[in-house]
Design a protein around this motif. Structure first.
Motif, PDB file in Angstrom:
ATOM      1  N   GLY B 160       0.815  -1.209   0.000  1.00  0.00           N
ATOM      2  CA  GLY B 160       0.000   0.000   0.000  1.00  0.00           C
ATOM      3  C   GLY B 160       0.849   1.260   0.000  1.00  0.00           C
ATOM      4  N   PRO B 161       0.214   2.413   0.260  1.00  0.00           N
ATOM      5  CA  PRO B 161       0.900   3.703   0.142  1.00  0.00           C
ATOM      6  C   PRO B 161       2.147   3.826   1.014  1.00  0.00           C
ATOM      7  N   ARG B 162       2.133   3.253   2.210  1.00  0.00           N
ATOM      8  CA  ARG B 162       3.293   3.410   3.094  1.00  0.00           C
ATOM      9  C   ARG B 162       4.158   2.156   3.071  1.00  0.00           C
ATOM     10  N   ARG B 163       4.241   1.540   1.912  1.00  0.00           N
ATOM     11  CA  ARG B 163       4.894   0.235   1.842  1.00  0.00           C
ATOM     12  C   ARG B 163       6.381   0.307   2.127  1.00  0.00           C
ATOM     13  N   GLN B 164       7.030   1.415   1.717  1.00  0.00           N
ATOM     14  CA  GLN B 164       8.477   1.498   1.953  1.00  0.00           C
ATOM     15  C   GLN B 164       8.771   1.459   3.435  1.00  0.00           C
ATOM     16  N   TYR B 165       8.008   2.273   4.166  1.00  0.00           N
ATOM     17  CA  TYR B 165       8.197   2.341   5.607  1.00  0.00           C
ATOM     18  C   TYR B 165       7.934   0.972   6.234  1.00  0.00           C
ATOM     19  N   ALA B 166       6.826   0.353   5.802  1.00  0.00           N
ATOM     20  CA  ALA B 166       6.441  -0.923   6.403  1.00  0.00           C
ATOM     21  C   ALA B 166       7.475  -1.998   6.104  1.00  0.00           C
ATOM     22  N   ALA B 167       7.962  -2.019   4.858  1.00  0.00           N
ATOM     23  CA  ALA B 167       8.927  -3.055   4.483  1.00  0.00           C
ATOM     24  C   ALA B 167      10.212  -2.893   5.278  1.00  0.00           C
ATOM     25  N   PHE B 236       6.992  -6.268  21.409  1.00  0.00           N
ATOM     26  CA  PHE B 236       7.822  -6.331  20.190  1.00  0.00           C
ATOM     27  C   PHE B 236       6.949  -6.360  18.935  1.00  0.00           C
ATOM     28  N   HIS B 237       5.732  -5.869  19.070  1.00  0.00           N
ATOM     29  CA  HIS B 237       4.735  -6.136  18.041  1.00  0.00           C
ATOM     30  C   HIS B 237       4.546  -4.997  17.058  1.00  0.00           C
ATOM     31  N   THR B 238       5.166  -3.833  17.300  1.00  0.00           N
ATOM     32  CA  THR B 238       4.681  -2.653  16.567  1.00  0.00           C
ATOM     33  C   THR B 238       4.886  -2.745  15.062  1.00  0.00           C
ATOM     34  N   TRP B 239       5.742  -3.657  14.612  1.00  0.00           N
ATOM     35  CA  TRP B 239       5.937  -3.750  13.164  1.00  0.00           C
ATOM     36  C   TRP B 239       4.762  -4.428  12.469  1.00  0.00           C
ATOM     37  N   LEU B 240       4.053  -5.306  13.195  1.00  0.00           N
ATOM     38  CA  LEU B 240       3.055  -6.134  12.508  1.00  0.00           C
ATOM     39  C   LEU B 240       1.879  -5.329  11.952  1.00  0.00           C
ATOM     40  N   PRO B 241       1.287  -4.409  12.709  1.00  0.00           N
ATOM     41  CA  PRO B 241       0.168  -3.665  12.111  1.00  0.00           C
ATOM     42  C   PRO B 241       0.589  -2.924  10.847  1.00  0.00           C
ATOM     43  N   ASP B 242       1.790  -2.366  10.838  1.00  0.00           N
ATOM     44  CA  ASP B 242       2.232  -1.669   9.625  1.00  0.00           C
ATOM     45  C   ASP B 242       2.407  -2.637   8.472  1.00  0.00           C
ATOM     46  N   SER B 243       3.110  -3.739   8.754  1.00  0.00           N
ATOM     47  CA  SER B 243       3.343  -4.699   7.671  1.00  0.00           C
ATOM     48  C   SER B 243       2.038  -5.316   7.213  1.00  0.00           C
ATOM     49  N   LYS B 308      -7.417  -3.595   7.678  1.00  0.00           N
ATOM     50  CA  LYS B 308      -6.251  -4.480   7.675  1.00  0.00           C
ATOM     51  C   LYS B 308      -5.455  -4.351   8.965  1.00  0.00           C
ATOM     52  N   ARG B 309      -5.377  -3.135   9.487  1.00  0.00           N
ATOM     53  CA  ARG B 309      -4.706  -2.966  10.771  1.00  0.00           C
ATOM     54  C   ARG B 309      -5.473  -3.696  11.861  1.00  0.00           C
ATOM     55  N   LEU B 310      -6.809  -3.630  11.777  1.00  0.00           N
ATOM     56  CA  LEU B 310      -7.619  -4.300  12.784  1.00  0.00           C
ATOM     57  C   LEU B 310      -7.320  -5.791  12.801  1.00  0.00           C
ATOM     58  N   VAL B 311      -7.308  -6.378  11.605  1.00  0.00           N
ATOM     59  CA  VAL B 311      -7.047  -7.822  11.544  1.00  0.00           C
ATOM     60  C   VAL B 311      -5.644  -8.126  12.078  1.00  0.00           C
ATOM     61  N   SER B 312      -4.688  -7.231  11.796  1.00  0.00           N
ATOM     62  CA  SER B 312      -3.336  -7.456  12.301  1.00  0.00           C
ATOM     63  C   SER B 312      -3.326  -7.460  13.825  1.00  0.00           C
ATOM     64  N   TYR B 313      -4.054  -6.504  14.411  1.00  0.00           N
ATOM     65  CA  TYR B 313      -4.074  -6.461  15.873  1.00  0.00           C
ATOM     66  C   TYR B 313      -4.763  -7.695  16.462  1.00  0.00           C
ATOM     67  N   THR B 314      -5.823  -8.170  15.803  1.00  0.00           N
ATOM     68  CA  THR B 314      -6.453  -9.383  16.328  1.00  0.00           C
ATOM     69  C   THR B 314      -5.433 -10.515  16.342  1.00  0.00           C
ATOM     70  N   SER B 315      -4.564 -10.519  15.345  1.00  0.00           N
ATOM     71  CA  SER B 315      -3.560 -11.592  15.305  1.00  0.00           C
ATOM     72  C   SER B 315      -2.616 -11.498  16.487  1.00  0.00           C
ATOM     73  N   ILE B 316      -2.248 -10.278  16.855  1.00  0.00           N
ATOM     74  CA  ILE B 316      -1.339 -10.135  17.997  1.00  0.00           C
ATOM     75  C   ILE B 316      -2.001 -10.725  19.239  1.00  0.00           C
ATOM     76  N   ALA B 317      -3.300 -10.469  19.396  1.00  0.00           N
ATOM     77  CA  ALA B 317      -4.016 -11.047  20.541  1.00  0.00           C
ATOM     78  C   ALA B 317      -3.977 -12.570  20.469  1.00  0.00           C
ATOM     79  N   HIS B 318      -4.175 -13.093  19.271  1.00  0.00           N
ATOM     80  CA  HIS B 318      -4.173 -14.551  19.137  1.00  0.00           C
ATOM     81  C   HIS B 318      -2.798 -15.141  19.424  1.00  0.00           C
ATOM     82  N   PHE B 319      -1.750 -14.409  19.030  1.00  0.00           N
ATOM     83  CA  PHE B 319      -0.420 -14.915  19.340  1.00  0.00           C
ATOM     84  C   PHE B 319      -0.198 -14.963  20.843  1.00  0.00           C
ATOM     85  N   GLY B 320      -0.853 -14.052  21.571  1.00  0.00           N
ATOM     86  CA  GLY B 320      -0.780 -14.120  23.022  1.00  0.00           C
ATOM     87  C   GLY B 320      -1.356 -15.435  23.531  1.00  0.00           C
ATOM     88  N   PHE B 321      -2.478 -15.842  22.952  1.00  0.00           N
ATOM     89  CA  PHE B 321      -3.070 -17.130  23.347  1.00  0.00           C
ATOM     90  C   PHE B 321      -2.107 -18.283  23.065  1.00  0.00           C
TER      91      PHE B 321
END
Lengths: 514, 547
Positions: B160-167, B236-243, B308-321
């Motif tokens: 997406g638009p901020r792909r350079q930063y995310a990558a 250590f999660h802050t990269w995931l929502p961006d990516s 997409k960010r929302l789904v990423s954050y749900t994943s972080i919660a699931h990784f906690g489980f």
């Protein structure tokens, strides 16, 4: 008064050196007597014959261990391995010098380096088709000096070799055809600081002689072992290290590196970055391991500190660079720190994987960095090479192959697995951890991550940015540059995937005689 | 048949496929997609056959291949799988063809070709198989790091638009963790060479080492940090929502569905068996991170406006489980965690894909730009609902089984953490249902129906037309887009969601085959760590699920 005894010379063991110095001498004669028309091809051929001959003769000498020329030269595994590396890198550099299809004027070198920058005559020279070829004998002398440097078993010979390798490099830095002022500044800066560093080395030599009564590395070892901590000797070692670290561009003796790397003609920068590093570390290894490689001598804190400073300075300052060549200069400083991490790997009993690891790293780093600079020679605009980072934006769309090669070299410099850079990092880190220097390795991995940022920034620019409308073009590489790119890329890949044979070779060559 | 190198084939086939696709001439986009799909289906078949060849009652590592690689270091190219790795390979086998099919009609950003996109995807598949199949720590590390490169290009070139930063952020976070792990890998090697006389990276040999507790703690932390960044655990999660948000949908599915599982897989495979004392000592701290992650990420997910960010954050919660299940040190909980790894890959993969289809139609990632889609596109809404319900672990879906196992399994040893984690389930229901309600229900509005409204009330200004929103959509011609926008799922899209929905239901009702496959490996791991393996009580969650 007895007659001066001529020292015993083993000519066979000196064959690699003789090849290169003979080529250099012949080159000077060719420069003087050959007609202008044939000078360029002849010079290239002579220089190549010298270096390839030196390379081949080191291979034939493999396994020999002897001290010759009145104990001044040690021809052992480490010396031969490093000499072969230098000769090989030198031959590849000569190929880069010989490239004539990239610059519209036919050469990356100016015909008359002494003309003041900005003068009318200078402007004429920039586009003149006149090509001077003194760079080839100069390079041969430099390579000869470097090879001598790694084999010097005597501090005086080491100093002579230091001068033999340095003086041609000062001149070569000033030969750039474009951006004359920058190039001349680089040459003067390199010369002044280099002369200063040589003086340090010489002073250290004098102090060590004063403390031990000898300039032979083996005698110093004996005397040092007996004497324990001698102020003169410590001081002398420190000053010798200053001189060597300067050549190896280890921070805090690195300040010349970015300016010289930027100002020198890019093929010369490639040569310096690759071969000088090998030679300087060859001498560092020999000095520390042979003369001071005993348990009584704790040079380790010194090297430990230098390694950390160099890695941090290289990685952090590299972040702020906007010029590709300066960026690679800081990368070279950071890599000098990684190399020192390998140098630490000498156990108190004199064994340890440090020597083999450092030699392997030198080879991989030399090939990769040579390749990276070779790519830089390709990216050009109307004013010569386009080295500003912003000019590389969107390069992948103009020339996917060039961008791909550069990316591969950058990933290798960053130490990503399946490249030689990773194997190299792995061996030096392992060498350090084996002697318990794990805090140093932690610093090294952290700085690797920082350094990866600036390598990746270039990748981001090349791949993920849109090209500027008036961006640079990618020159069509002639045969010499193509050969260099193919060899360095193949080596970077192969040493990343099947490093086994070469690691074995480095391991079996890791022998220093005193 | 058992002699066939299944695992090697699963690495070589996609790698060769990737090279073949990349070598196709320009313009042969369709052929590239067809070749890639064929290759990925072949990998799925190989994974299936490997599962058939795998004997659940057999030795721990099966289907092994081992060739000496770098003799100097004692590195060998050693592949082999236990039940845990095998189910991950199956997950990869399923997801890659689905992702390829989902990306079939994607419009690439300017100057990027479909050919290179699918080539990177196949290369990523080869790396992912390698990372799960390696039984040599060095080889594992090589795949672990090399895997970053294709993902980096997938995000950076096609995102997406901020792909350079995310990558860049993705690569640096992962590389940082990986390099710390490299120091620990070398440390482990040095310990092995001092204890065994000869250094080795072979997992089975390293497991026998008796490492000094202080050293063990350092090495554990070295591995843990890399995996905690990968998994990712809060903080250590802050990269995931961006990516996750900037990656093209296909990349995001593989990133969250498979790549991040390397972290939790690494906990189970490396952190626990190799450093059992350190793992036991530090487990409470890890559990704190896990539970904080469950609650914190769920709260953040609720606050997201970007789907997409929302789904990423749900994943972080699931990784906690998943981390909770692993570090509770009971066989039930860890079995649940492994099932969770698979089920999350399926459920969140589907959620990402369906959200991607919605975004592809509307050209915006913002929840507020959609509304009432269900009225015009009931199939799309239904798929989103099923994915959402699976994601919030509704009984009857696959995730329920795993989440229940994690909670039941961790309760006896860690009651407080289990109770706190349960609260995360409630939050999950909130963030998923709120998103569904806002986008799918109510009166039709938003970008999909922009043509029916006054221009002034048209699409949100935050997303100008023509903005690239990942590989899925570049809608530069609103008029053309409008005619396509409100279409329901096409046949191809149905073929994308159908297998995943089927898996959600089947694994929700009858998870026993998966449990049988995984449980011996989990029990062996728990045996390594020295906790009471307990023995799993016969569970038939299917019956509970359908009640």
């Amino acid at each position: 008064m007895g007659a001066i005894q001529a020292p015993q010379l083993s000519l066979a063991a000196l064959a690699p050196l003789l090849f290169v110095f003979a080529a250099a001498a012949v080159g000077v004669l060719v420069e003087a007597f050959a007609p202008r028309r044939v000078r360029h091809p002849v010079q290239v051929a002579v220089a190549l014959v010298g270096m390839v001959g030196a390379f081949a003769s080191t291979l034939l000498l493999a396994g020999s261990q002897e001290v010759t020329a009145g104990r001044a030269l040690a021809v052992d595994g480490a010396a031969l391995f490093l000499q072969a590396t230098i000769a090989g890198l030198g031959a590849l550099s000569v190929l880069l010098f010989a490239e004539r299809s990239l610059d519209p004027a036919g050469s990356a070198f100016v015909a008359s380096a002494a003309v003041p920058a900005g003068s009318v005559r200078d402007a004429e020279l920039a586009t003149s088709a006149r090509v001077q070829t003194e760079v080839y004998p100069l390079a041969s002398f430099a390579v000869g000096g470097m090879m001598l440097f790694t084999a010097a078993n005597d501090l005086l010979i080491m100093f002579v070799a230091l001068e033999v390798l340095s003086l041609p490099l000062y001149l070569m830095s000033g030969l750039a055809r474009r951006r004359r002022l920058l190039s001349q500044e680089a040459a003067v800066k390199y010369f002044l600081l280099g002369a200063f560093a040589s003086a340090f080395f010489l002073y250290g030599l004098a102090l060590v002689y004063g403390a031990t009564g000898s300039v032979q590395l083996a005698d110093i070892r004996t005397a040092a072992g007996a004497g324990g901590t001698d102020t003169l000797l410590v001081l002398g070692l420190g000053l010798l290290m200053v001189g060597l670290m300067f050549k190896a561009s280890v921070a805090p003796f690195h300040t010349w590196t970015p300016d010289v790397y930027q100002g020198a003609p890019t093929p010369v920068t490639a040569f310096m970055a690759a071969a000088t590093k090998v030679a300087a570390f060859g001498a560092v290894l020999r000095l520390l391991y042979v003369a001071f490689g005993t348990a009584d001598w704790t040079w380790r804190p010194l090297v430990y500190g230098l390694a950390i400073v160099s890695m941090v300075v290289g990685a952090v300052l590299g972040l702020t660079q906007t010029d590709v060549k300066r960026m690679l200069a800081y990368s070279s400083i950071a890599h000098a720190g990684f190399l020192l991490t390998g140098v630490i790997g000498l156990a108190n009993d004199g064994s340890g994987p440090g020597l083999a690891a450092t030699m392997f790293y030198l080879l991989t780093y030399g090939l990769t960095t040579l390749g990276a600079f070779a790519v830089i020679t390709l990216v050009r605009d109307g004013d010569g090479e386009a080295t500003h980072l912003s000019q590389w934006a969107g390069l992948a769309q103009r020339s996917p192959l060039t961008a791909g090669l550069m990316t591969f070299f950058l990933l290798a410099l960053a130490g990503i697995p399946l490249t030689s850079g990773f194997t190299g990092k792995f061996v030096v880190f392992r060498a350090a951890i084996e002697v318990g220097a794990w805090p140093l390795v932690v610093v090294a991995v952290l700085t690797s991550a920082v350094a990866a940022f600036f390598y990746l920034r270039l990748v981001v620019l090349m791949y993920f940015s849109d090209p500027a409308p008036d961006g640079p073009t990618v020159g069509v590489a002639g045969l010499p540059t193509t050969v260099v790119l193919a060899v360095t890329a193949a080596a970077t890949l192969v040493l990343g995937i099947v490093p086994g044979p070469l690691l074995d070779l480095a391991q079996s060559a890791a022998v220093l005689v005193g | 048949m058992s002699g066939f190198p299944w695992l090697l084939a699963m690495i070589v086939v996609p790698a060769v496929g990737s090279a073949a696709v990349a070598a196709l001439p320009r313009g042969r986009e369709l052929l590239a997609k067809q070749v890639a799909l064929g290759v990925s289906l072949l990998v799925l078949v190989l994974a299936g056959l490997a599962t058939v060849a795998f004997d659940t009652g057999g030795p721990r590592f099966q289907l092994t291949t081992s060739v000496s690689w770098i003799a100097d270091f004692g590195v060998s190219f050693a592949l082999g799988v236990d039940g845990i790795a095998l189910v991950m390979l199956l997950l990869i086998g399923v997801l890659v063809p689905v992702v390829l099919l989902a990306s079939w009609a994607d419009t690439m950003p300017a100057n990027r070709s479909m050919r290179s996109y699918v080539a990177w995807l196949l290369l990523l598949e080869a790396m992912m198989v390698g990372v799960f199949a390696a039984t040599d720590v060095f080889l594992f590390y090589v795949f672990f790091e090399a895997m970053l490169v294709p993902m980096y290009f997938l995000i950076g070139s096609y995102g997406g638009p901020r792909r350079q930063y995310a990558a860049m952020k993705f690569f640096l976070y992962s590389l940082f963790g990986g390099l710390i792990m490299l120091a620990a890998v070398i440390g482990l090697y040095v310990v092995s060479s001092s204890q065994l006389g000869r250094g080795t990276f072979a997992f089975d040999a390293l497991r026998q080492l008796d490492i000094d507790p202080g050293v063990q703690k350092l090495l554990f932390l070295g591995f843990f940090l890399a995996f905690a960044i990968k998994a990712p655990l809060v903080p250590f999660h802050t990269w995931l929502p961006d990516s996750g948000a900037e990656a093209p949908i296909g990349g995001a599915v593989l990133l969250v569905g498979v790549l991040d599982k390397v972290g939790t897989f690494g906990f189970l495979r490396y952190c626990l068996p190799l450093f059992p004392d350190a793992a036991r000592e530090l487990a409470p701290w890890v559990l704190v991170l896990a539970v904080v992650g469950i609650l914190y990420a769920a709260l953040l997910a609720m606050g997201q406006s970007d789907m997409k960010r929302l789904v990423s954050y749900t994943s972080i919660a699931h990784f906690g489980f998943i981390a909770l299940g692993i570090f509770a040190f009971t066989t039930e909980a860890a079995t649940g965690a492994v099932l969770y790894m698979v089920n999350h890959g399926i459920a969140t993969g589907l959620l990402f894909l369906v959200v991607g289809m919605l975004i592809g139609r509307g050209g915006s990632r913002q929840i507020r730009d959609y509304g009432g889609v269900a009225a015009k596109a009931p199939l799309l809404a239904g798929a989103l609902l099923i994915a959402g319900l699976a994601s919030l672990s509704l009984p009857g879906t696959n995730s329920f089984v795993s989440e229940l196992l994690v909670l039941i399994g961790s309760f006896p040893t860690r009651p407080v953490f289990a109770i706190l984690a349960t609260a995360g389930m409630i939050l999950a229901a909130l963030y998923i249902l709120l998103m569904y309600q806002r986008t799918m229900q109510g009166p039709p509005r938003g970008v999909l129906f922009a043509g029916d409204e006054e221009p002034a009330a048209g699409p949100a200004p935050a997303v100008p037309a023509g903005t690239s929103v990942g590989a899925t959509a570049v809608l530069d011609a609103p008029a053309r887009a409008r005619t396509r926008r409100v279409q329901d799922l096409s046949g191809r899209e149905l073929a994308v969601v159908a297998p995943l929905i089927a898996l959600i239901v089947v694994l929700g009702v009858y998870p026993q085959p998966l449990i049988d496959l995984v449980q011996p490996a989990v029990a062996a791991t728990m045996g390594d760590i020295g906790s009471d393996p307990g023995g799993i009580t016969p569970i038939h969650p299917g019956s509970e699920g359908t009640n």
